[in-house]
Design an enzyme around this catalytic site. Structure first.
Site, PDB file in Angstrom:
ATOM      1  N   MET A   4     -21.863  -4.485  12.368  1.00 51.58           N
ATOM      2  CA  MET A   4     -22.441  -5.282  13.653  1.00 51.58           C
ATOM      3  C   MET A   4     -23.750  -4.489  13.591  1.00 51.58           C
ATOM      4  SD  MET A   4     -19.278  -5.627  16.433  1.00 51.58           S
ATOM      5  CE  MET A   4     -19.535  -4.228  17.363  1.00 51.58           C
ATOM      6  N   HIS A  51     -25.946   4.247  10.948  1.00 52.40           N
ATOM      7  CA  HIS A  51     -25.799   5.147  10.438  1.00 52.40           C
ATOM      8  C   HIS A  51     -25.094   5.224   9.467  1.00 52.40           C
ATOM      9  CE1 HIS A  51     -21.878   4.231  11.721  1.00 52.40           C
ATOM     10  NE2 HIS A  51     -21.853   4.462  12.545  1.00 52.40           N
ATOM     11  N   HIS A  82     -22.175   3.634   7.763  1.00 48.41           N
ATOM     12  CA  HIS A  82     -22.511   2.236   7.548  1.00 48.41           C
ATOM     13  C   HIS A  82     -23.192   2.681   5.726  1.00 48.41           C
ATOM     14  CE1 HIS A  82     -22.541   0.927  11.114  1.00 48.41           C
ATOM     15  NE2 HIS A  82     -21.572   0.285  11.056  1.00 48.41           N
ATOM     16  N   ASP A 115     -35.106  -1.418  12.430  1.00 50.36           N
ATOM     17  CA  ASP A 115     -34.203  -0.307  11.819  1.00 50.36           C
ATOM     18  C   ASP A 115     -33.123  -0.259  10.892  1.00 50.36           C
ATOM     19  OD1 ASP A 115     -34.187   3.149  12.171  1.00 50.36           O
ATOM     20  OD2 ASP A 115     -32.230   2.586  12.324  1.00 50.36           O
ATOM     21  N   ASP A 116     -32.584  -0.857  11.192  1.00 54.46           N
ATOM     22  CA  ASP A 116     -30.932  -1.620  10.160  1.00 54.46           C
ATOM     23  C   ASP A 116     -31.938  -1.676   8.490  1.00 54.46           C
ATOM     24  OD1 ASP A 116     -29.465  -0.269  12.454  1.00 54.46           O
ATOM     25  OD2 ASP A 116     -29.054  -3.198  12.435  1.00 54.46           O
ATOM     26  N   GLN A 127     -32.846   0.926   6.640  1.00 56.02           N
ATOM     27  CA  GLN A 127     -31.715   1.880   6.659  1.00 56.02           C
ATOM     28  C   GLN A 127     -31.338   0.973   5.155  1.00 56.02           C
ATOM     29  OE1 GLN A 127     -29.367   4.119   9.121  1.00 56.02           O
ATOM     30  NE2 GLN A 127     -29.884   3.202  10.381  1.00 56.02           N
ATOM     31  N   LYS A 129     -13.069   4.849   9.803  1.00 57.89           N
ATOM     32  CA  LYS A 129     -13.079   4.844  10.911  1.00 57.89           C
ATOM     33  C   LYS A 129     -11.952   3.903  11.537  1.00 57.89           C
ATOM     34  CE  LYS A 129     -15.300   5.649  14.691  1.00 57.89           C
ATOM     35  NZ  LYS A 129     -15.852   4.767  15.099  1.00 57.89           N
ATOM     36  N   SER A 188     -20.593   6.903  15.037  1.00 56.96           N
ATOM     37  CA  SER A 188     -20.708   5.376  15.544  1.00 56.96           C
ATOM     38  C   SER A 188     -21.383   4.913  16.313  1.00 56.96           C
ATOM     39  CB  SER A 188     -19.059   6.014  16.671  1.00 56.96           C
ATOM     40  OG  SER A 188     -18.966   4.803  17.387  1.00 56.96           O
ATOM     41  N   SER A 189     -21.726   3.354  15.704  1.00 58.62           N
ATOM     42  CA  SER A 189     -22.880   3.036  16.648  1.00 58.62           C
ATOM     43  C   SER A 189     -22.811   3.169  17.766  1.00 58.62           C
ATOM     44  CB  SER A 189     -22.954   1.875  16.195  1.00 58.62           C
ATOM     45  OG  SER A 189     -22.540   1.268  15.509  1.00 58.62           O
ATOM     46  N   ARG A 190     -21.396   3.369  18.595  1.00 59.49           N
ATOM     47  CA  ARG A 190     -21.688   3.454  19.864  1.00 59.49           C
ATOM     48  C   ARG A 190     -21.941   5.396  20.556  1.00 59.49           C
ATOM     49  NH1 ARG A 190     -16.981  -0.303  19.386  1.00 59.49           N
ATOM     50  NH2 ARG A 190     -17.448  -2.210  20.716  1.00 59.49           N
TER      51      ARG A 190
HETATM   52  P1  AMP Z   1     -19.121  -1.797  12.879  1.00 59.07           P
HETATM   53  O1  AMP Z   1     -20.789  -1.987  12.599  1.00 59.07           O
HETATM   54  O2  AMP Z   1     -18.891  -0.087  13.883  1.00 59.07           O
HETATM   55  O3  AMP Z   1     -18.614  -2.939  12.690  1.00 59.07           O
HETATM   56  O4  AMP Z   1     -18.229  -0.970  11.458  1.00 59.07           O
HETATM   57  C1  AMP Z   1     -18.640  -1.801  10.246  1.00 59.07           C
HETATM   58  C2  AMP Z   1     -17.794  -0.951   8.972  1.00 59.07           C
HETATM   59  O5  AMP Z   1     -18.372   0.000   9.510  1.00 59.07           O
HETATM   60  C3  AMP Z   1     -16.404  -0.655   9.189  1.00 59.07           C
HETATM   61  O6  AMP Z   1     -15.175  -0.869   8.296  1.00 59.07           O
HETATM   62  C4  AMP Z   1     -16.489   0.322   9.935  1.00 59.07           C
HETATM   63  O7  AMP Z   1     -14.600   0.809   9.662  1.00 59.07           O
HETATM   64  C5  AMP Z   1     -17.704   1.474   8.912  1.00 59.07           C
HETATM   65  N1  AMP Z   1     -17.668   2.385   9.624  1.00 59.07           N
HETATM   66  C6  AMP Z   1     -17.757   2.441  11.214  1.00 59.07           C
HETATM   67  N2  AMP Z   1     -18.384   3.910  11.472  1.00 59.07           N
HETATM   68  C7  AMP Z   1     -17.198   4.328  10.021  1.00 59.07           C
HETATM   69  C8  AMP Z   1     -17.557   5.571   9.941  1.00 59.07           C
HETATM   70  N3  AMP Z   1     -17.811   7.172  10.844  1.00 59.07           N
HETATM   71  N4  AMP Z   1     -17.371   6.246   8.474  1.00 59.07           N
HETATM   72  C9  AMP Z   1     -16.533   5.104   7.434  1.00 59.07           C
HETATM   73  N5  AMP Z   1     -17.082   4.120   7.888  1.00 59.07           N
HETATM   74  C10 AMP Z   1     -17.349   3.498   9.311  1.00 59.07           C
END
Ligand code: AMP
Length: 287
Positions: A30, A34, A37, A77-78, A81, A150, A186-188
């Protein structure tokens, strides 16, 4: 790195890649990327000819009152990366591209695995996740798709519908990427103030306390969950949403840990809801 925004663009791109005999690794995200990802991107890079990331804040997986509007968006920025990995292409559609007027099809995994943990706390969440991931897998013509531990429950749900729908995709789970402090990336995390960030370290601390007790012989689920709750309770800013322990990957109820088990927590720190987990592995008998 190619930027693909429409269905036609991604379909033409992935069709050409497959026609040339190359494999495609899909990494759905999403955005607000970081290091966690990027770990997934690098894993995909190692085993696939072409790495296709998606950056899409999927409206369908957010419930009313959740943070869809506030969710961080930083596409430039994404891309910077992603280019460091390097990733070959990124799919970044508008919501209307994924869900045009008249859109009516959703994937429901009708199993207890979507009824517990985040499924119980976020009704409709996994319906939204499953729907978008099936669409992305199809559009990407993915040979492999990469997800993080995660979101361990998400990986279990994805395995279920990939098997049930006979999707020709291998699902790969990568370990949790953590900051040096132990905080799961986490993005959050960007929502957290300085004091909340410090308070958020309690999530990993609580899981570690259970891991230590487990390694020392504690196998009772009730007791292991109590240990987590006690550590979480020591942090005034932490408000636990759930602390659960299930067999992994079945997510079946257990009273003792006898095989791999998922210890998963969701905790509010101020207004931010964070999740974390560890997989407890029963030690193999020696010799
Ligand atoms: P998101 O952008 O949060 O939906 O995450 C995209 C993918 O990255 C999902 O498969 C998450 O499980 C994975 N992800 C997010 N944070 C982490 C983390 N700290 N370590 C490993 N995978 C992650």
């Amino acid at each position: 790195m190619k930027i693909l925004r429409t269905i036609q663009e991604i379909e033409e791109y992935t069709k050409a890649v497959k026609a040339s005999g190359r494999t495609i690794g899909l990494v759905p995200t999403m955005g607000a990327l970081h290091e966690g990802h990027l770990t997934l991107m690098r894993l995909a890079r190692q085993s696939c000819d072409v790495v296709l990331a998606s950056v899409f804040v999927n409206p369908v997986q957010f419930g009313p009152g959740e943070d869809y509007d506030a969710y961080p968006r930083q596409f430039e920025d994404d891309c910077a990366q992603l280019a460091t990995v390097p990733v070959d292409a990124v799919f970044h559609p508008d919501p209307v591209v994924m869900y045009p007027s008249g859109y009516a099809t959703y994937i429901n995994v009708e199993s207890a695995i979507t009824q517990k943990l985040c499924g119980a706390k976020r009704p409709g969440h996994f319906r939204g996740v499953a729907t978008v991931v099936v669409k992305l897998m199809n559009l990407a013509r993915a040979d492999k798709a990469f997800f993080g531990q995660k979101d361990a429950q998400q990986v279990v749900v994805i395995h279920r519908f990939v098997a049930d729908l006979n999707l020709p995709v291998e699902v790969v789970m990568a370990p949790i990427s953590r900051e040096a402090s132990g905080l799961a990336r986490s993005s959050r995390n960007v929502y957290l103030s300085a004091s909340e960030r410090t308070a958020a370290l309690v999530l990993h601390r609580s899981l570690q306390a259970a891991q230590t007790a487990f390694s020392q012989g504690e196998k009772e689920c009730l007791r292991l969950k109590q240990i987590v709750q006690t550590v979480l309770g020591s942090e005034p800013l932490a408000d636990p949403d759930y602390v659960e322990l299930y067999s992994f990957p079945e997510l079946a109820d257990i009273s003792r840990v006898q095989g791999p088990a998922l210890l998963a927590i969701a905790v509010r720190i101020g207004r931010t809801r964070l999740i974390d987990n560890i997989i407890l592995e029963a030690e193999k008998p020696c010799c």
